[in-house]
Write an enzyme that holds these catalytic residues in place. Sequence first.
Site, PDB file in Angstrom:
ATOM      1  N   CYS A  60       0.588  -1.373  -0.193  1.00 59.79           N
ATOM      2  CA  CYS A  60      -0.112   0.256   0.237  1.00 59.79           C
ATOM      3  C   CYS A  60       0.869   1.234   0.062  1.00 59.79           C
ATOM      4  O   CYS A  60      -0.034   2.282  -0.420  1.00 59.79           O
ATOM      5  CB  CYS A  60      -1.313  -0.202   0.863  1.00 59.79           C
ATOM      6  N   HIS A 111      -9.909   3.445  -2.018  1.00 57.36           N
ATOM      7  CA  HIS A 111      -8.091   2.914  -1.980  1.00 57.36           C
ATOM      8  C   HIS A 111      -7.818   2.029  -3.384  1.00 57.36           C
ATOM      9  O   HIS A 111      -8.282   0.591  -3.278  1.00 57.36           O
ATOM     10  CB  HIS A 111      -8.045   1.642  -0.197  1.00 57.36           C
TER      11      HIS A 111
END
Length: 404
Positions: free
Chosen positions: A94, A356
């Site tokens: 991420c 996301h």
Amino acid sequence: MPAASRSPEGAPLIVEGLRTPLARAGTELAGVPVHELLGAVLRGVVDRSAVEPRDLADVVVGNAAGGGGNLARLGALTAGLPERLPGITVDRQCGSGLDAIVLACRLVQAGAGAAYLAGGAESVSTAPVRGRRRPDGSVEFYRRAQHAPRDPAAAEPSDPDMGFAAETVAREGGIGRERQDDFALRSHARALRAAASGAFDGELVPVRVPGTEDWVTADNGPRPRLDARLLARFPAAFVPGGTVTAGNSCGDADGAAATLVLGPGCGPAPREGRAALAFLGAETVGVDPRRLGLGAAAAAEQLLALHGVRAAELGAIEFNEAFAGQVLACTDRLGLTGEDLDRALNTDGGALALGHAYGASGAVSVVRLLARAQGLPDGTLCLAMISSAGGIGTAALFTTVRGR
């Protein structure tokens, strides 16, 4: 470190930043391959900044769920950039997009080059199905990569899914369901307000859906009908009786973001009247993989201490909102509460509303900081931070500057 170390003189500058709209996985951008998402923002940054492609040293791109190869190279060629640019692709899960920008800044500092395109891209919708070959030649499919050693005898998972880990940090931080839902509602409300006011307009690159005349021009994650009553109806998503739900967790998204990183005196100055972000430093640290969501706070603590900065001095913070409970656990740890939290953190919403896009999300945070910097005085301290799978956090510190 003394306050004088905050001076941006000679610091790498982020003078331009753009992103695609963020679309919920499986929706408007599902037909756009990741390299085309990336190509759109790379081309957009070059055109917007008027940087000469021949002056670019390289293209640095973060990606987490792609099929391997060198996405940075493929995206650069898709954008029509010079063939001599090799590209380098970063995988810190991420945190990949933020780490790519940090790497570009450090390459400038090291004298390796004076102008870089840096960012991140992810197409969750088109990410390859993962499989590993067994000794007998058959294939075992799996959902995600392993991020930490696994101990079947452990009382709790040693390599937990992110949702399970979010439950852990929320429970241990004493962060209840109501507070998490309130924060999720805040994110949607702020994102909707920002979209309606045009706050996102200057940072968005429209994306054409291949084979059609359709263009994706806006984020589709924020939900105008969401309210506290609806959020309260969501059941626990990861742990029976838990507090983390689909309503106070982010959704998966497709998207890309890119920035132009310049060394002192190199390339085009920021457009007249525009603020740039001067890179002051960054830290990446590891934490207990069972509490992976706390990585961002650990990195930010270390970074701010090195620069003699208190969290309350920060004028703008962009923190990827994977889970409301995880965000609140981190901000509590940093001592950001009340007015400081309301003033500085994700003032136009975050991933709880926008989604996301894994390896792109850290780069989206920097693009958002640059957009917010346009309304901030010179010398405003800005922080981007993100937590990653496996118990990793990255934080980067910038200050706003005008003129060169």
